[in-house]
Scaffold this active site. Structure first.
Site, PDB file in Angstrom:
ATOM      1  N   CYS A 334      -7.671   2.931  -2.891  1.00 47.20           N
ATOM      2  CA  CYS A 334      -8.293   2.345  -1.868  1.00 47.20           C
ATOM      3  C   CYS A 334      -9.740   2.782  -1.737  1.00 47.20           C
ATOM      4  CB  CYS A 334      -7.675   2.437  -0.498  1.00 47.20           C
ATOM      5  SG  CYS A 334      -6.541   3.368  -0.345  1.00 47.20           S
ATOM      6  N   ARG A 363      -0.541  12.928  -7.270  1.00 49.49           N
ATOM      7  CA  ARG A 363      -0.421  13.649  -5.818  1.00 49.49           C
ATOM      8  C   ARG A 363       0.608  14.826  -6.295  1.00 49.49           C
ATOM      9  NH1 ARG A 363       1.543   8.118  -2.621  1.00 49.49           N
ATOM     10  NH2 ARG A 363      -0.376   6.951  -3.259  1.00 49.49           N
ATOM     11  N   GLN A 381       0.737   2.735  -9.300  1.00 46.01           N
ATOM     12  CA  GLN A 381       1.244   1.815  -8.370  1.00 46.01           C
ATOM     13  C   GLN A 381       0.482   0.285  -8.818  1.00 46.01           C
ATOM     14  OE1 GLN A 381      -0.421   2.978  -4.652  1.00 46.01           O
ATOM     15  NE2 GLN A 381       1.759   3.676  -4.012  1.00 46.01           N
ATOM     16  N   ASP A 383      -0.858  -1.723  -7.185  1.00 43.74           N
ATOM     17  CA  ASP A 383      -1.543  -1.497  -5.886  1.00 43.74           C
ATOM     18  C   ASP A 383      -2.547  -2.688  -5.829  1.00 43.74           C
ATOM     19  OD1 ASP A 383      -2.506  -0.326  -3.565  1.00 43.74           O
ATOM     20  OD2 ASP A 383      -3.716   1.221  -4.906  1.00 43.74           O
ATOM     21  N   HIS A 385      -5.672  -4.626  -3.065  1.00 42.18           N
ATOM     22  CA  HIS A 385      -6.535  -4.556  -1.745  1.00 42.18           C
ATOM     23  C   HIS A 385      -7.034  -5.786  -1.388  1.00 42.18           C
ATOM     24  CE1 HIS A 385      -6.036  -0.214  -2.542  1.00 42.18           C
ATOM     25  NE2 HIS A 385      -5.832  -0.045  -1.110  1.00 42.18           N
TER      26      HIS A 385
END
Lengths: 636, 636
Positions: A334, A363, A381, A383, A385
């Site tokens: 993000c 992580r 991911q 992912d 946004h």
């Protein structure tokens, strides 16, 4: 005696005598609920069903159906286990015994048992359950604890620390002889615990520290009925057969190595699956107006200070120092997307901007909890946004739900239910914006006829979210996709767009992942299909077996034709019996197994069967190609 | 006087009087060579053409054509520059003035000049060149240096250190008044330096340390002829117009950000190019029998100790500590591929195994040298490791050369030449294996009719290699692909396969990258095409412009049809003049620009032109789709 007013979750209000218990209230609602009641939530606080209620309150009866109910139930089972141990092994000293994600455990010092002792212990636990003894709470002073737990230095140590930190000490008594230091709450009586099973003995260190004494940890599981326990055991057995670590090894999908704990090494077969998933998503992204971006892996700590991760997440990041500057490996995308959004000026006309990224994330999970593909340190991911106006949230969420359905239900045959978490007490932003967003989310969920429930107050401080719980082919539930609204990122990063009014506005940010971590999803897919993957994602699509040396060349030619059409095909021209070759190809999970002998050479055909021995018989090569192409392109 | 025997590079032997100079020998070969001679290699050692040769030796006359010749030439130009400065700015103190990749620089203390002073300095340099003064070597003691360079503490400091380390001090004199401390060699006389140009003034710290005094750095370039200099200047101007950083910004391809120095953020347009390159390679890999693997990013230092990187490359790695273990981000993929090879037992029948990887690499380049996509910290290589038997090396190299040709020449229109570096004095492994491999490499290069030269003794200690120097559309040369044989990795990692003889053997490992770093290659592609990318890799393929509001819907419909066919298309339906829309689409480098007005709506057609204003006129939609599909799939 005066009355108090209690409000139930359906917002109905009822009068009850002051000092009534949660169990009294449950009884007033119905005998079934009273029977199932494990604990009570009074104004959000979880307490025993025996606790008198002296003021007006919001009340919720907690049963095994809720996660909290399961925790209370299994935690009480741990107490019953400890009670049995106290009777059978009086020398043993219990330490801690919490409920965990699946069941419970209890750590004991001086308990030299093996799994061979389980039947004896389980028999004693059954006696305790049959006695249906009440679980009663006592509030104690530290001195009382020291006196009552004279022979258990662990309990005294914990109580002293807890009291020092200002905690109120409590203990739970079952029957006359068993007492355990515990915050509670617990089930009303041991009779609730109808079905249980001890599952494993392991070793653990006191407080998880290898410098301390090694304890005996016993794991167990419990349910309110034998039927549920039986189902669980069956599911576990089935899950073990499908264990993605075992299948991953057998089908050459991936390996792990001590030189990089928690990071998968994908062999070619695993990469095929990974890349097919990414291709699937890229195709969807292209048609759905997403833009894929690529972002760095290592960022200056200034970025994480700006995003808030430095304060809240630093212990989970891999840190590195370069030329005196502190950097970290990104745990999520993000903040870098915010930088990219900020790199251009934006008008309301351009929104929504949907930024997708398959970047590598790291992580820092403890090495102790790492295992296979489901708990990893390195992950990718799917992912994205979505930067949009508040009035676009509905359409965007709708689009996300559509993609979720296409992927999970239509393509892979999962089912799912969702959870909507709403505004917590401490939140950021405008109440009106929150309300509008929550109403929108609910509306979209209902329009899409999705099974969902609301977790009131469980949203993040910066926005409400939807969690997707996916059910696999053997009935296990996995939390995978998330859709998170964010009213904060645009503030933190000063993200703006120019509205139709010519003024600057902050976009709403929607964080969303469909598959979640691709590594974890592949692990789940392996278990969902038990290695029998649909053709389009299967690393082993077609194996071509020659009946004899004479037809080996023809087998090679078929494979050449298939590969030219981008089909993953291989020959087996070894001098083995055709039966053996077929059996091996089936074990290797080739979707189609093709046999070519003299007849096929003469007819320019192939003899087709599946890995599950469905015999299609003789096909022309064109028919084979056409069938494969349709099945692959259809992604079914 | 006795004679000595000198052997020339063509292995011919010649008698010369003892004490003859390199220049004498060059003259005996031919007047042209004598004129071009800049220095001499005597038994591999580079010396002045004036140096007497007193023993039998291998001799090579060095001209501007060789990299060493260029270095000598430009280093001498730096001396001429310093000589001019000494005459014009007597207070200035020269420090160091080396040849660099492109030209030379010289750092001065107390030289307060700007680029406005260049004409005056260049005029003085021309005078020095016109005087054609000899460059003469003097061997000096430290005391002599201290005396001669009394007023230049920098030279004294360097000389003292050099002498302390056991070095022999030397200086070069030009004319009567100029002397510089220098190892040499230098061109025979200043008259050689026919054409030069000062290019830039910059600041630099003494010894690159910001704690030291700031010096004035002047950059320059030089050539043996004005024609070559003019060509160079023209190429530089053209290169500046094509600068990938500028075009990258204009075409929204990528950005850089101070939060992650040396790591590109690719916008959607850049990701299109990145992914198209990867797709191209994946298609080739599929047809050529490569297997793609995926490997972790972070590895325990034990891996790097095993591979040797910990000892030799640690300063270039990003380090991180997790749970007390030292880890580093991988700078290359080879060691992880070795682990994967080792995870299975292998038979000679399975070889070659071709393991490809698009993993993310990190190399800790100093932040000072980072710039755009050509010097980065985060990079993605199109890396592969081929594990094969020695008898398979020829076929494998042949396959690699074929892929190189397909990609560079056939697809992108580059040309290239190669360099083969052979066994160095200190090497590892069996001489016979080396000899066989080198002969094989040469044979394959010749069979493929590739322009190449041999760098004798320049191979790595673990194997010979081929470097590929690619020439772009404006004539610049880039070292991109490499093919490196490795006789050492199999030893280090104990890699084995079972031979036909039933015994264990070590595979030969071939490291090879075709594009090298994808980031760098994209940078070079941008400059090669000046942003006018071929259709298949172009992020902006078709722009559809509506003539008026009335035809906007039709424009949208065309885009929908194109996108369904996976063409990257966009509409421009703004209320602007069609002329303006066309100009903007051309600047944005859309390959095809389509105009739709009433006539096109009526005819279900489109009006087609290119970004370079080639007018195709009216096409049926089917013709458009067919043309685009053929061009895209043809990757031309």
């Amino acid at each position: 005696m005066t009355d108090i007013t209690v409000m139930l979750p359906d917002e109905s209000k009822h009068q009850h005598p002051k000092g009534c218990t949660g169990l009294d209230i449950a009884r007033s609602i119905g005998p079934r609920l009273a029977k199932d009641a494990l604990a009570i939530k009074v104004n959000g606080e979880l307490v025993d069903v025996w606790k008198p209620i002296n003021e007006d309150a919001k009340i919720e009866v907690v049963t095994f159906k809720s996660p909290e109910g399961k925790d209370v139930f299994r935690h009480s089972t741990a107490h019953v286990f400890a009670y049995a141990i106290q009777e059978l092994y009086p020398e043993a000293k219990n330490t801690i015994g919490p409920a965990v994600e699946e069941g419970f455990y209890y750590d004991f010092d001086d308990l030299p048992i093996t799994e061979a002792d389980f039947p004896k212990i389980e028999a004693r636990m059954k006696e305790i359950v049959a006695r249906d003894e009440r679980c009663l709470r006592h509030e104690l002073t530290l001195d009382e604890v020291k006196q009552k737990f004279l022979h258990n230095k662990y309990k005294v140590e914990m109580a002293s620390e807890f009291a020092l930190a200002g905690g109120k000490l409590s203990a739970y008594q079952i029957g006359e002889k068993f007492m355990d230091l515990c915050r509670g709450p617990h089930v009303p009586s041991t009779g609730c615990i109808k079905a249980f099973k001890l599952t494993m003995v392991a070793k653990a260190y006191w407080r998880g520290d290898a410098k301390n004494r090694q304890l005996t940890r016993v794991y167990g599981i419990s349910f309110p009925s034998q039927k549920e326990l039986d189902e669980y055991i069956k599911q576990r057995e089935e899950a073990e057969k499908r264990d993605h670590r075992r299948i991953g090894r057998e089908l050459d999908l991936f390996m792990m190595h001590e030189f990089s704990p928690g990071s998968a090494f994908f062999f070619a077969n695993g990469v095929v699956m990974f890349n097919e998933l990414v291709s699937f998503l890229r195709d969807e992204y292209f048609q759905r107006g997403y833009e894929e971006v690529m972002t760095p892996v290592v960022f200056d700590k200034q970025l994480w200070e700006l995003s808030g991760h430095w304060e809240h997440y630093r212990q989970n990041m891999f840190l590195t120092t370069v030329e005196g500057r502190e950097f970290s490996l990104k745990p999520m995308n993000c903040p870098s997307h915010a930088l990219m959004f900020k790199a251009h000026a934006h008008s309301y006309r351009e929104l929504p901007i949907r930024m997708a990224d398959f970047g590598v994330l790291h992580r820092n999970e403890l090495s102790g909890v790492l295992g296979g593909l489901t708990r990893v340190r390195k992950l990718t991911q799917d992912d994205a946004h979505l930067y949009c106006r508040l009035d676009q949230v509905e359409e965007e969420i709708n689009g996300i739900l559509d993609l979720l359905k296409k992927l999970y239900v239509d393509t892979f045959g999962f089912t799912y239910r969702m959870e909507l978490s709403t505004r917590p007490d401490s939140f950021l932003g405008d109440v009106k914006v929150w309300d509008q967003a929550e109403v929108t989310l609910q509306k979209v969920l209902e329009k899409n006829k999705i099974e969902y429930r609301i977790n009131p107050g469980d949203g993040a401080f910066y926005g409400p979210k939807i969690d997707v719980h996916v059910r696999d082919s053997i009935g296990r539930s996995w939390q995978l996709a998330t859709v998170q609204l964010d009213f904060n990122q645009a503030e933190r990063f000063d993200l703006l767009y120019e509205g139709q009014d010519g003024k600057k506005h902050r976009p709403v940010v929607i964080h969303r992942a469909i598959l979640g971590s691709l590594e974890r999803f592949i692990g789940i897919l392996i278990e969902h299909f038990a290695g029998k993957f649909p053709l389009w994602i299967s690393p082993r699509q077609v194996k071509v077996l020659s009946v004899s040396e004479k037809t080996a060349h023809y087998a090679d030619e078929i494979v050449r034709i298939l590969r030219e059409d981008r089909v993953r095909a291989q020959t087996d021209t070894r001098a083995e019996t055709i039966g053996k070759k077929i059996r091996e190809a089936q074990l290797e999970q080739w979707n189609y197994i093709i046999v070519v002998g003299d007849q096929e050479v003469a007819n320019k055909s192939v003899n087709v069967r599946t890995r599950d021995n469905v015999i299609h018989g003789e096909w022309k090569i064109e028919q084979l190609l056409k069938t494969l192409r349709a099945e692959i392109d259809g992604r079914k």
